[in-house]
Design an enzyme around this catalytic site. Structure first.
Site, PDB file in Angstrom:
ATOM      1  N   LYS A  66       0.855  -1.191   0.000  1.00  0.00           N
ATOM      2  CA  LYS A  66       0.000   0.000   0.000  1.00  0.00           C
ATOM      3  C   LYS A  66       0.890   1.239   0.000  1.00  0.00           C
ATOM      4  O   LYS A  66       1.699   1.438   0.903  1.00  0.00           O
ATOM      5  CB  LYS A  66      -0.917   0.019   1.229  1.00  0.00           C
ATOM      6  CG  LYS A  66      -1.884   1.195   1.213  1.00  0.00           C
ATOM      7  CD  LYS A  66      -2.750   1.237   2.441  1.00  0.00           C
ATOM      8  CE  LYS A  66      -3.780   2.360   2.323  1.00  0.00           C
ATOM      9  NZ  LYS A  66      -3.168   3.688   2.099  1.00  0.00           N
ATOM     10  N   ASP A  68       1.629   5.382   0.030  1.00  0.00           N
ATOM     11  CA  ASP A  68       1.112   6.519   0.783  1.00  0.00           C
ATOM     12  C   ASP A  68       1.327   7.794  -0.035  1.00  0.00           C
ATOM     13  O   ASP A  68       2.348   8.464   0.088  1.00  0.00           O
ATOM     14  CB  ASP A  68       1.831   6.618   2.129  1.00  0.00           C
ATOM     15  CG  ASP A  68       1.188   7.624   3.063  1.00  0.00           C
ATOM     16  OD1 ASP A  68       0.049   8.053   2.766  1.00  0.00           O
ATOM     17  OD2 ASP A  68       1.808   7.986   4.073  1.00  0.00           O
ATOM     18  N   GLU A 206       3.205   1.456   4.785  1.00  0.00           N
ATOM     19  CA  GLU A 206       1.828   1.813   5.116  1.00  0.00           C
ATOM     20  C   GLU A 206       0.973   0.590   5.397  1.00  0.00           C
ATOM     21  O   GLU A 206       0.108   0.609   6.269  1.00  0.00           O
ATOM     22  CB  GLU A 206       1.231   2.610   3.948  1.00  0.00           C
ATOM     23  CG  GLU A 206      -0.171   3.114   4.181  1.00  0.00           C
ATOM     24  CD  GLU A 206      -0.215   4.399   4.986  1.00  0.00           C
ATOM     25  OE1 GLU A 206      -1.307   4.940   5.153  1.00  0.00           O
ATOM     26  OE2 GLU A 206       0.852   4.853   5.447  1.00  0.00           O
TER      27      GLU A 206
END
Length: 348
Positions: A66, A68, A206
């Site tokens: 993920k 950011d 993240e």
């Protein structure tokens, strides 16, 4: 039995003992006679991930890191490139290096992905991206930003959003193979999703995104994509601040609010995480929004109240029993054009 994945070759996961495996790439077959020519859409509503506390496990899922940053769609046509936010705003001028790289792709395409600025360890740094863009004014261009593409919705004159994710990823990997400039491939992993999540958290990332491998691209938050965060991070309105003569920029603490239905409610404050450049500019932004009427139901002396306009991205560990953020840290300001959604507290 779950496959034991091999270690990723990605720099941001280097030197980890966590077992990970990236799906091998196959040669891209550009001959797609079963597809019909389709006009390129002006905009596609993004597929959004549902936040879950645990990583979904099983052969039906593929996994990614993920990022950011800012979610963007890159539209590549023979004579033009457009970089579009989830809210439909054109940010092409704000990401010149990404636009330049997109123009060299050589075919029509719509790439879905995230624009980030990487730190020295290869991790996405939201605060650094904010600084690169010059804050909310948009006066600077993020020439250091990198676009990590994780999906392909349109390719070579054809709508491919109806295809399975695994097939879309196959084409995307062939399209972006060996690119390491303004546009790069967001690596995909299969196998043990929990191992990837543990490695991501160990390296200060993240979190991870899990995606159903056989799902078409569907706009909205329908459950085909799931996000699991190492540290929680959400968006809140800044509704006031406590001045401080000792703090950089004169701000000791920001007061934050979230929605409960249509009402704004106080969720605590944040007094850490401020970067020097952002902190110097923030007081001027807040002072332009001063109001004598508190936007929330809270009586507190010494607070400078502001209209609920600025949206702050806040990292935090948990919620207290009385509905306040625990161990909150300021990451930066979100943009309305980024379709930033203020946190909604569940009723009841």
């Amino acid at each position: 039995m779950t496959k034991v994945p091999r270690k990723s070759s990605q720099p941001l996961l280097r030197n980890t003992d966590a077992p990970l495996r990236s799906r091998p790439r196959r040669p891209l077959d550009l001959d797609q006679p079963q597809l019909q020519f389709d006009p390129m859409p002006d905009r596609i509503e993004p597929c959004l991930a549902v936040l879950k506390p645990k990583v979904p496990i099983g052969p039906d899922w593929l996994y990614e890191i993920k990022w950011d940053g800012y979610r963007l769609a890159v539209h590549v046509e023979p004579s033009s490139v457009r970089i579009i936010t989830p809210g439909g705003h054109d940010w092409t001028d704000r990401f010149p290096s990404i636009a330049e790289e997109a123009a060299s792709i050589g075919t029509t395409a719509i790439l879905d992905g995230e624009a980030v600025v990487l730190d020295e360890q290869g991790r996405s740094d939201f605060g650094a991206l904010q600084q690169a863009l010059g804050g909310r004014s948009g006066e600077r261009h993020a020439s250091k930003a990198v676009f990590f593409a994780f999906d392909l919705l349109y390719f070579d004159g054809h709508d491919v959003s109806w295809m399975d994710l695994s097939d879309r990823r196959h084409m995307l990997e062939g399209l972006l193979k060996d690119r390491a400039g303004g546009i790069r491939l967001s690596e995909e992993f299969e196998g043990d999703g929990q191992a990837l999540f543990d490695a991501a958290c160990e390296h200060g990332l993240e979190g991870v995104i899990a995606k159903r491998r056989d799902a078409p691209y569907r706009s909205g938050r329908l459950g085909d994509w799931v996000k699991v965060k190492c540290i929680q991070s959400d968006s809140f309105f800044i509704v006031g601040y406590e001045p401080s003569t000792a703090a950089l920029g004169g701000i000791g603490r920001l007061l934050l609010a979230a929605y409960r239905g249509d009402e704004l409610v106080y969720v605590g404050g944040v007094g850490t995480g401020f970067k020097e450049r952002a902190t110097i500019k923030l007081p001027a932004d807040l002072d332009s929004l001063k109001t004598v009427t508190p936007p929330i139901n809270l009586k507190r002396k010494g607070v400078v109240w502001v209209q609920p306009t600025l949206i702050a991205e806040i990292e935090y560990r948990a919620w207290t029993d009385d509905g306040k953020l625990r161990h909150a840290s300021y990451k930066g300001l979100r943009e309305k054009q980024d379709n930033a959604a203020v946190f909604q507290i569940a009723s009841g």
